[in-house]
Design a protein around this motif. Structure first.
Motif, PDB file in Angstrom:
ATOM      1  N   VAL A 107     -14.442  61.939 -19.553  1.00 36.19           N
ATOM      2  CA  VAL A 107     -15.043  61.809 -20.873  1.00 36.19           C
ATOM      3  C   VAL A 107     -15.000  60.357 -21.357  1.00 36.19           C
ATOM      4  N   GLU A 393     -14.827  54.603 -24.607  1.00 31.02           N
ATOM      5  CA  GLU A 393     -15.464  55.430 -25.642  1.00 31.02           C
ATOM      6  C   GLU A 393     -15.766  56.810 -25.075  1.00 31.02           C
ATOM      7  N   SER A 394     -15.537  57.830 -25.883  1.00 35.57           N
ATOM      8  CA  SER A 394     -15.777  59.211 -25.422  1.00 35.57           C
ATOM      9  C   SER A 394     -17.270  59.518 -25.461  1.00 35.57           C
ATOM     10  N   ARG A 395     -17.755  60.075 -24.368  1.00 38.36           N
ATOM     11  CA  ARG A 395     -19.178  60.424 -24.301  1.00 38.36           C
ATOM     12  C   ARG A 395     -19.439  61.862 -24.738  1.00 38.36           C
ATOM     13  N   ASP A 396     -18.376  62.579 -25.089  1.00 29.79           N
ATOM     14  CA  ASP A 396     -18.531  63.967 -25.538  1.00 29.79           C
ATOM     15  C   ASP A 396     -17.284  64.369 -26.318  1.00 29.79           C
ATOM     16  N   ASP A 397     -17.379  65.488 -27.046  1.00 29.61           N
ATOM     17  CA  ASP A 397     -16.182  66.035 -27.675  1.00 29.61           C
ATOM     18  C   ASP A 397     -15.195  66.447 -26.595  1.00 29.61           C
ATOM     19  N   CYS A 398     -13.907  66.327 -26.871  1.00 29.53           N
ATOM     20  CA  CYS A 398     -12.906  66.722 -25.888  1.00 29.53           C
ATOM     21  C   CYS A 398     -11.594  67.031 -26.597  1.00 29.53           C
ATOM     22  N   LYS A 407     -16.814  63.173 -30.160  1.00 23.96           N
ATOM     23  CA  LYS A 407     -17.671  62.288 -29.374  1.00 23.96           C
ATOM     24  C   LYS A 407     -17.855  60.948 -30.096  1.00 23.96           C
ATOM     25  N   GLY A 408     -17.863  59.866 -29.315  1.00 29.76           N
ATOM     26  CA  GLY A 408     -18.067  58.544 -29.889  1.00 29.76           C
ATOM     27  C   GLY A 408     -16.806  57.867 -30.372  1.00 29.76           C
TER      28      GLY A 408
END
Length: 522
Positions: A107, A393-398, A407-408
């Protein structure tokens, strides 16, 4: 204030009103970003309670940032969710959290869009700042296979040996001309720059470069400037509203544009020079082995992809990763040895016993000098040159540690905090090279990660290790060292994001008598 008092206002009541307003705003924004949000997505990680409008938790941060963030982790936990102005930030300060996010998960593989990536990262297209995808993978492949592979590094080992000998000669000259006093920061940077010049470009910074030392100093200033504005070091990245006040407050963007212009001019000149020599048939064997020659050869096969801009950006990234950071580490090593003369003596005895005094130490001797490597590891533990690394940076919710991360969110992992955690390392602020005795990197896991970790670990780790090791080895083998006074070497840090000494190291040194026969033949 006199006007307020004249209208029968009581100052204590005013303060109470201000406190209520501040409390109301803090409560509102806390509820907005935690409880209200958690009903939909899940519970966010812990955070300091008071988050102000606009600035968020920025009021908590002091220089140096890695120490300030480490203090927050001690108080609130190893996984924190902060508001750094307009940006939500996940702060990690434990090896378990780092492993979960950067090793076991895909992520957090992207980079946030920050000013250094826009200007220094060739508009988010170079290896350091490019989003995770086909382009980044290809850049990584080029670096790993064409430039920094074990085979190519082995081919270039002779160059590093030549650079080491040239450095020793310059050191002896400086000692003679300055009554034994040497300013080591510039000297060591000259070593690392000369090494990268020969490996990347195929020419010496000293023999062929016009201007000699002056050219080295100019490039050093450019690299130092790049580090000052790299990573999460620019307030405008977190408070975008400030860009509307550039006229009054100034902006790091103008400084970045100036730096990148200087670096691009530098690279354009090097590529033009290389092409002219090739056209005239005057490329030396050293230039044909150089990394720029490999990349320009690839350009002939695919000129659209391997543009001058792409090649220049890649070479500059290698320059930046292989000069200032390696030089800073060697300076820290030498500073620690001068403050711990028994350790220095033990390192010299190890070299004298296992290598002798009839030749210079070589890269192939590394396995026979384990204590020397312990000294370097301990230095990298105490003073990792990239204490926060580059952000992700996160590319999705996790979910991280059971907490929801939207995300973000920007991820910062505090390498310095992990390396100096008393729950992981016994007496972490004391220099104890013996703690690494018999330990392999695989044994240490994510307790020790001076070059980062995960998919975006520093691609130049192996080259940096070779350069640092050889530089420290020849300095220990060839010279005797003393402090310029009875005071300990000042170990204060600059306070910026790159962990470098505030006061450049000046020392007394002289060639070791037992090495004079070898040194006289250089």
């Amino acid at each position: 204030m006199m006007q307020l008092l004249s209208m029968d206002y009581d100052i204590d009541n005013i303060i109470i009103v201000i406190k209520y307003v501040a409390f109301y705003l803090a409560t509102y924004f806390t509820l907005k970003h935690t409880i209200l949000h958690s009903k939909v997505k899940g519970k966010l990680p812990p955070r300091p309670f008071l988050s102000f409008p606009i600035i968020g938790h920025l009021y908590l941060f002091k220089r140096p940032l890695y120490r300030s963030l480490a203090h927050l982790a001690v108080k609130y936990g190893p996984v924190l969710y902060l508001k750094m102005g307009a940006r939500p930030v996940l702060l990690l300060s434990s090896p378990e959290a780092v492993e979960e996010c950067l090793v076991k998960s895909d992520v957090f593989v992207d980079r946030p869009r920050l000013l250094p990536g826009k200007h220094g990262g060739n508009n988010y297209t170079n290896m350091a700042w490019s989003p995770y995808g086909d382009h980044w993978k290809n850049l990584r492949r080029i670096a790993a296979v064409e430039i920094l592979s074990p085979q190519r590094l082995q081919i270039l080992s002779g160059i590093r040996a030549e650079v080491a000998q040239s450095f020793i000669c310059r050191m002896i000259k400086d000692i003679t001309e300055n009554d034994g006093i040497v300013e080591m920061k510039s000297a060591i940077f000259g070593l690392t720059l000369d090494n990268m010049m020969r490996m990347l470009i195929g020419k010496s910074n000293y023999v062929e470069a016009s201007g000699g030392m002056e050219a080295s100093r100019r490039f050093q200033k450019t690299m130092e400037g790049s580090f000052r504005v790299s990573g999460v070091n620019n307030i405008e990245d977190f408070l975008p509203i400030l860009k509307y006040f550039k006229v009054f407050l100034g902006s790091p963007e103008e400084f970045m544009k100036k730096l990148i212009k200087e670096k691009n001019t530098f690279m354009e000149g090097l590529m033009l020079e290389h092409r002219e020599l090739e056209r005239e048939g005057n490329l030396s064997d050293g230039r044909k082995r150089a990394m720029i020659h490999v990349l320009l050869s690839l350009q002939k096969e695919d000129p659209h992809y391997y543009s001058d801009e792409m090649i220049g950006s890649l070479i500059l990234a290698l320059f930046q990763g292989g000069t200032d950071t390696s030089a800073a580490t060697v300076e820290w090593v030498l500073s620690l040895l001068l403050n711990n003369p028994k350790v220095l003596k033990k390192a010299q005895e190890e070299i004298d016993t296992n290598i002798g005094n009839t030749r210079l130490v070589e890269e192939s001797d590394k396995n026979n000098l384990p204590y020397l490597q312990c000294i370097i590891n301990e230095t990298l533990r105490m003073y990792p040159t990239g204490p926060l690394g580059l952000p992700h940076e996160s590319r999705d919710d996790c979910y991280v540690g059971g907490y929801h991360v939207p995300k973000g969110s920007m991820l910062i992992y505090n390498i310095w905090a992990v390396h100096n955690d008393p729950n992981i390392w016994d007496d972490p602020r004391n220099f104890k090279p013996e703690r690494f005795s018999g330990l392999e990197k695989t044994t240490l896991g994510y307790n020790f990660m001076p070059f980062g970790t995960g998919k975006r670990i520093c691609p130049g780790e192996h080259l940096a290790n070779k350069m640092i090791w050889l530089a420290v080895a020849i300095l220990v083998q060839c010279f005797d060292w003393e402090r310029t006074s009875n005071d300990l070497i000042d170990m204060e840090e600059t306070g910026g994001l790159s962990l470098v000494k505030l006061v450049p190291l000046r020392v007394k040194c002289c060639p070791r008598p037992c090495m004079m026969n070898v040194l006289s033949e250089l």
